[in-house]
Write an enzyme that holds these catalytic residues in place. Structure first.
Site: not given
Ligand code: NAP
Length: 475
Positions: A154, A230-231, A250-251, A284, A378
């Site tokens: 994002n 990420g999530s 950072e979730l 997020c 979320e």
């Molecule tokens: P996501 O699906 O968790 O993916 C984040 C990253 O993790 C991607 O690079 C993904 O790779 C990787 N990943 C997935 N499964 C993995 C595994 N088993 N091992 C290692 N890496 C893995 O999250 P998203 O949909 O991209 O982002 C949205 C989430 O991020 C929301 O929950 C949002 O609130 C959160 N977020 C938090 C912040 C903060 O600063 N707190 C900022 C922005 C976003 P692939 O893409 O290859 O699957």
């Protein structure tokens, strides 16, 4: 419409690497081909860790790291339109928001350069105890080791910046795995880093299957710290699996905001309409739950709903678009199901709730039960709930009624109420008279509860990415 298709290779040990297979990057808006990226896997990830470890064997002095970070900031600024177009094309982020992200990345690198220049340890007051008398002691900050970085779709440029820039400031080499949906922004940043003079191995970018690349980062002992945005599900699992590493998470969030009756409702409505729906709510800290003091509830809705209806929904590459697509149709369908769940339990849809072509219109939901998904999970989409409250106690309890705790906000003219909320809201950050979506890149940013365990912002991340070494001298 997407920009002309781009092709990018992986960066490993200073070489741009092809792998024989490619990953197509598609526009979330119209499905067109934005570009393609060499697809790596465990082998490339392993070579990347090797390269990072080799780079760290020949440390870069702080003044060189700072100069590289400053040059990168200048290059991002010079290329800001290309950066914004790349973000917009692959993430479906409206250009208005993509330009802000590009500008913020300049700030992130600039702040990291400052941190590189002032990284220092502390003096220990040794004669404060009899045991220390006759000794001098101080700490120095040493880079923790290779940093493994995993970033989300994002903010595909600035959240990569928030990992790479402080790591380089700290003297750590990085292996980055960007989100598979948005790798082009990360590889563009890598190109700018190389142009800024970053020597081979200090930044390696491997795009590929998450579990495969992630496993290498988890299993290789030379990766001393994992920084993950990420999530929550993915993040906490990584932490469990990497018990001997520092794992910074950072979730997500289900961002609440409290609006007291004494707030400037016009100003609040303007800020919340922008911050609940910009980039289709895929931040997020996008405003998701609005709690309004009952006596001002109707007046607030009168100000708020017309502003929501006025948002421009459409093509993210157009300059006037506010709300573009969700990252995937699955996410759109999930949110439509959540709306249906709330509606079937008595909620009313005051705006949106339907599609505009393929896009979900900005949606405002009233009377959602506190345990409906839209009230406590979320949403990560263009949706907010509006709920009246009777006392500040109730409002704080409602806001805290989630497993998340990243940022929250309150609008009020009453300083005492604001300070009470700041103390009692269980979140990493609380904004007063500003939407909780606000973030400047030097802030300590991060969550409590399921939202994470660290603070980003170069000054804070640099501390996490270094270790204190104690030096004791006998006089
Ligand atoms: P996501 O699906 O968790 O993916 C984040 C990253 O993790 C991607 O690079 C993904 O790779 C990787 N990943 C997935 N499964 C993995 C595994 N088993 N091992 C290692 N890496 C893995 O999250 P998203 O949909 O991209 O982002 C949205 C989430 O991020 C929301 O929950 C949002 O609130 C959160 N977020 C938090 C912040 C903060 O600063 N707190 C900022 C922005 C976003 P692939 O893409 O290859 O699957």
């Amino acid at each position: 419409m997407a920009t002309t298709a781009i092709e990018r290779k992986l960066l490993v040990g200073g070489e741009w690497v092809e792998t024989g297979s490619w990953l197509d990057v598609l526009s979330p808006y119209d499905g067109s081909l934005v570009g393609r990226v060499a697809k790596g896997g465990a082998a490339e990830a392993q070579s990347a860790v090797d390269a990072a470890a080799r780079a760290m064997a020949d440390p870069l002095p702080a003044h060189e790291r700072a100069a590289i970070l400053d040059r990168t900031a200048h290059l991002i600024d010079e290329h800001s339109e290309e950066v914004a177009r790349t973000i917009s094309a692959e993430a479906g982020k409206p250009m208005k928001a993509a330009r802000v992200e590009a500008a913020r990345a300049v700030s992130t690198f600039t702040m990291a350069a400052v941190e590189a220049r002032k990284l220092a340890g502390d003096m220990v007051p040794m004669d404060a105890s009899p045991a220390g008398a006759g000794k001098v002691a101080f700490t120095v900050r040493r880079p923790i080791g290779v940093v493994g970085a995993i970033s989300p779709f994002n903010f595909p440029f600035n959240l990569v910046a928030h990992k790479v820039a402080p790591a380089l400031a700290a003297g750590c080499a990085v292996v980055l795995k960007p989100a598979s949906q948005t790798p082009l922004s990360a590889l563009l940043l890598a190109e700018l880093e190389v142009e800024a003079g970053l020597p081979a191995g200090w930044l390696n970018v491997v795009v590929g299957p998450a579990a495969e690349v992630g496993d290498v980062l988890v299993d290789d002992e030379r990766v001393a710290l994992l920084t993950f945005t990420g999530s929550a599900g993915v993040g906490w699992k990584l932490r469990e699996r990497a018990a001997r590493k520092r794992v910074n998470l950072e979730l997500g969030n289900a961002t609440p905001v409290i609006v007291a009756a004494d707030a400037d409702l016009d100003d609040v409505a303007t800020r919340l309409a922008a911050n609940a729906f910009s980039f289709a709510g895929q931040s997020c800290i996008s405003v998701q739950r609005v709690y309004v003091e009952r006596s001002a509830y109707d007046a607030f809705l009168e100000c708020f709903l017309p502003r929501v209806e006025a948002l421009v929904v459409g093509d993210p590459s157009a300059d006037d678009t506010d709300v573009g697509p969700l990252i995937s149709q699955d996410d759109r369908d999930r949110i439509l199901e959540w709306i249906e769940e709330a509606r079937s339990r008595g909620a009313r849809i005051l705006a949106g709730g339907t599609l505009d072509g393929e896009l979900l219109r900005p949606t405002v939901v009233a009377d959602a039960p506190p345990d409906a998904k839209v009230s406590c999970e979320e949403v990560f989409g263009p949706l907010c709930t509006v709920t009246p409250y009777d006392s500040l106690d109730d409002a704080i309890a409602l806001a805290n009624g989630t497993r998340y705790g990243l940022q929250a906000g309150i609008f009020t003219r009453d300083v005492k109420a604001a300070l009470r909320a700041a103390h009692e809201l269980e979140f990493g950050g609380v904004t007063v008279n500003e939407a909780p979506t606000f973030r400047a890149d030097q802030m300590p940013y991060g969550g409590v509860k399921d939202s994470g365990n660290t603070r980003e912002g170069p000054a804070y991340a640099v501390r996490e990415m270094t270790e204190q070494r104690l030096v004791v001298l006998q006089l």
